[in-house]
Design an enzyme around this catalytic site. Structure first.
Site, mmCIF file in Angstrom:
data_model
loop_
_atom_site.group_PDB
_atom_site.id
_atom_site.type_symbol
_atom_site.label_atom_id
_atom_site.label_comp_id
_atom_site.label_asym_id
_atom_site.label_seq_id
_atom_site.Cartn_x
_atom_site.Cartn_y
_atom_site.Cartn_z
ATOM 1 N N GLY A 1 21.713 6.823 -39.437
ATOM 2 C CA GLY A 1 22.463 5.835 -40.223
ATOM 3 C C GLY A 1 23.562 6.500 -41.054
ATOM 4 O O GLY A 1 24.688 5.993 -41.132
ATOM 5 N N ASP B 1 13.079 5.198 -32.944
ATOM 6 C CA ASP B 1 13.043 4.449 -31.693
ATOM 7 C C ASP B 1 14.294 4.533 -30.817
ATOM 8 O O ASP B 1 14.362 3.877 -29.772
ATOM 9 C CB ASP B 1 12.723 2.971 -31.979
ATOM 10 C CG ASP B 1 13.719 2.369 -32.955
ATOM 11 O OD1 ASP B 1 14.588 3.115 -33.452
ATOM 12 O OD2 ASP B 1 13.616 1.166 -33.223
ATOM 13 N N HIS C 1 0.851 -1.194 0.000
ATOM 14 C CA HIS C 1 0.000 0.000 0.000
ATOM 15 C C HIS C 1 0.875 1.227 0.000
ATOM 16 O O HIS C 1 0.590 2.220 0.655
ATOM 17 C CB HIS C 1 -0.915 0.012 1.224
ATOM 18 C CG HIS C 1 -1.783 -1.189 1.269
ATOM 19 N ND1 HIS C 1 -1.451 -2.310 1.976
ATOM 20 C CD2 HIS C 1 -2.946 -1.454 0.657
ATOM 21 C CE1 HIS C 1 -2.393 -3.213 1.805
ATOM 22 N NE2 HIS C 1 -3.314 -2.726 1.014
#
Ligand code: ADP
Ligand code: MG
Length: 584
Positions: free
Chosen positions: A550, A388, A218
């Site tokens: 890239g 990404d 909790h």
């Protein structure tokens, strides 16, 4: 932090969605924050009714279904349900054979469930209660019945549900549950606190470099703060905490193991930890018949895990293996068959350490590896602009494998072409992703273009031919066109300058360095382009003003390779060849 849902109506809203989604298994109790199984009540069967606050999913509502609980009562976040709700849910679940209540040992739950039991008794409905007390951090062993209930809830409810399903009477179901609770212990660790719906701040924070041992569910912080542990150290802490507490006397070592995620811990992270847990338990003579790794009793978005072990005798083993089918947990009852762990052979993890050997492929790729490793974060950031964010990671992982493969190939006596071929295959295998496949082809096809040549024949022209061959294969595979904002926009100018240099008679290293310099400029210029290929194409506008990852890594790699070629062949940098290079 809950982004969706508002504090006032959170309980009602998620229950509505839950019942909508899992209507094949559960239905709502009219006028109550409770659910019961579709086939409940069942005449003559003991009804197992569990409950507690919400924020613990799949506990409690997610554990309703054949073979497990008949009903669940839901309180507000981390708050016990009211006696009225418990009463209505129990009444809806009762099939005439009485009700077994199951919940974690918390004062609010004890009072409200107790009150409900009295009301049921007044109406002639028999009930018994199992208070789960598995958390060893919440009290001493002498005072075990006052400990709180945490992830062990799940194990105890599973046993009670199976006993009821088997047809045991109320006393029998209760006895099985009492035995399960007495056989179960849990110990956990938190890495970060949880945030109540609608709240701006978490209930507690754990320092970046710390962990809390002995957490509650909790939002209670742990009982002891320790420095941040890695997966194996954490496994050791949990197992070391648990082992002395396990009721093993008279046991043959059969156990159920539950590694429970608190809400924000990745399943993959739990598996990383689990290997060590399993080894340690096995080394202590325990035999995990069942292993559960996942989320069973969560604490909103708390980061952390707990480890529970239930020691089995014949009866508990039989009951735990009984099948069940609930929204949060399904089991066919199959028992774990432990297999010897065989770690995957992975060239990306070893083999590229240390200085390069004598071989040319090894030397140039080692230089390339150093360059992409240094730029790893920057390449990741570039890739994250519109895609990404994995390019830095991917290319370093791939290049490490390429170095290892080239080194091994050259040690086996392979010529440059064969070493590059093997390096390309290894790179693609290790790095995955679009660029992994494409770089793999570039390396392998450069190697293929040099096939059959001995080192004296590897002239600038031969290299330019090989690079042409590689670029052709690259375009065939990736279908990129110039201007699409990909690696090709650095490869094309590289290829052209290399050819011009070869025609003008430059030595290999010089020709290569000139071409690399042009590639570096071209890579920077990709910032003005809009991506048309690869992941970034979907968020093309965002990528404006940022170079293509890239193309950037390609420029870094060929630049590093050029430097390696130059330092390998200082004689090639003659004044004549410099002049020619300068003219082009
Ligand atoms: P992924 O896109 O699978 O995450 P990476 O992030 O490692 O792979 O690589 C992204 C880079 O790959 C891009 O910046 C781009 O240069 C290149 N790329 C992606 N798709 C193509 C393609 N079809 N042709 C040429 N290059 C591509
Ligand atoms: Mg990527």
């Amino acid at each position: 932090m809950t982004v969706l849902g508002t504090a006032q109506t959170f309980k009602r809203d998620w229950l509505d969605g839950f019942v909508t989604a899992y209507g094949r298994t559960v239905r709502k109790v009219p006028d109550a924050y409770g659910v019961i199984g579709r086939q409940v009540p069942r005449q003559g069967k003991v009804a197992v009714v569990i409950g507690g606050g919400c924020g613990h999913y799949p506990a409690f509502a997610g554990l309703v279904g054949p073979g497990l609980a008949d009903g669940a009562v839901i309180g507000d976040v981390f708050t016990s349900p009211s006696a009225e709700q418990v009463y209505r849910t129990a009444k809806a679940a009762d099939g005439g054979a009485g009700v077994l209540f199951g919940y974690g040992n918390y004062a609010g739950d004890v009072l409200h469930f107790g009150l409900a039991a009295r009301r049921l008794a007044a109406e002639g409905i028999d009930s018994r209660t199992i208070l789960v007390t598995d958390d060893i951090a919440s009290g001493s062993a002498e005072d075990a019945e006052n400990r709180r209930g945490v992830a062990g809830d799940f194990l105890v409810f599973k046993i009670a549900g199976a006993a009821a399903q088997r047809g045991d009477d109320l006393a029998g179901v209760h006895a099985a549950a009492v035995k399960a609770n007495a056989s179960t212990r849990t110990f956990g660790a938190a890495f970060g606190g949880c945030t109540l719906p609608g709240a701006a701040e978490p209930l507690f924070r754990v320092g970046e470099q710390e962990m809390e041992l002995g957490l509650g569910i909790h939002g209670e912080p742990g009982v002891r703060t320790v420095g941040r542990l890695d997966a194996a150290e954490l496994a050791d802490e949990l197992v070391d905490g648990l082992l002395p507490e396990l009721p093993l006397s008279g046991s043959d070592g059969r156990v159920v193991v539950l590694l429970n995620g608190l809400g924000r811990t990745k399943y993959e992270e739990m598996f990383v930890t689990y290997t060590r847990v399993h080894e340690r338990l096995a080394a202590a003579g325990l035999n995990p018949l069942h292993t559960e790794v996942g989320e069973f009793v969560t604490s909103l978005d708390m980061a952390g895990v707990s480890l529970s072990v239930m020691v089995l005798d014949d009866e508990l083993a039989e009951l735990y293996s009984a099948p069940c089918d609930t929204p949060g947990y399904r089991s066919t009852g199959a028992v774990l068959e432990t297999v010897e762990l065989e770690s995957t052979v992975d060239a990306t993890l070893t083999g590229a350490e240390g200085a390069a050997g004598e071989g040319l492929a090894d030397q140039v790729l080692t230089a390339a590896l150093a360059a992409v490793t240094e730029a790893e974060d920057e390449l990741g950031r570039l890739d994250a602009v519109a895609a990404d964010g994995d390019h830095g990671l991917g290319i370093t992982r791939g290049m490490r494998a390429a170095v290892a493969a080239a080194r091994a190939a050259e040690q086996d006596g392979e010529p440059l072409s064969g070493a590059l071929l093997r390096a390309g295959t290894a790179l693609a295998d290790a790095s995955g992703g679009a660029s992994g496949a494409l770089y793999g082809v570039l390396l392998a096809e450069t190697g293929a273009g040099l096939r059959g040549l001995d080192s004296a024949e590897i002239t600038a022209t031969a290299v330019a031919d090989a690079v042409d061959n590689a670029a052709k294969a690259f375009v065939e595979l990736g279908k990129a066109e110039p201007g699409d904002k990909t690696m090709l926009d650095a490869i094309e100018p590289f290829r052209r300058v290399l050819r011009e240099q070869a025609i003008s008679g430059a030595a290999v290293a010089d020709a290569w360095c000139e071409a690399a310099q042009r590639a570096a400029g071209a890579a920077r210029e990709t910032a003005d382009l809009v991506p048309a290929k690869g992941r970034a194409a979907r968020l093309a506008e965002r990528s404006k003003g940022h170079a293509d990852p890239g193309a950037t890594s390609f420029a870094l790699i060929v630049t590093a390779v050029g430097a390696a070629l130059t330092s390998r062949t200082p004689a090639s940098r003659t004044p004549a060849s410099r002049t020619q290079a300068g003219e082009s």
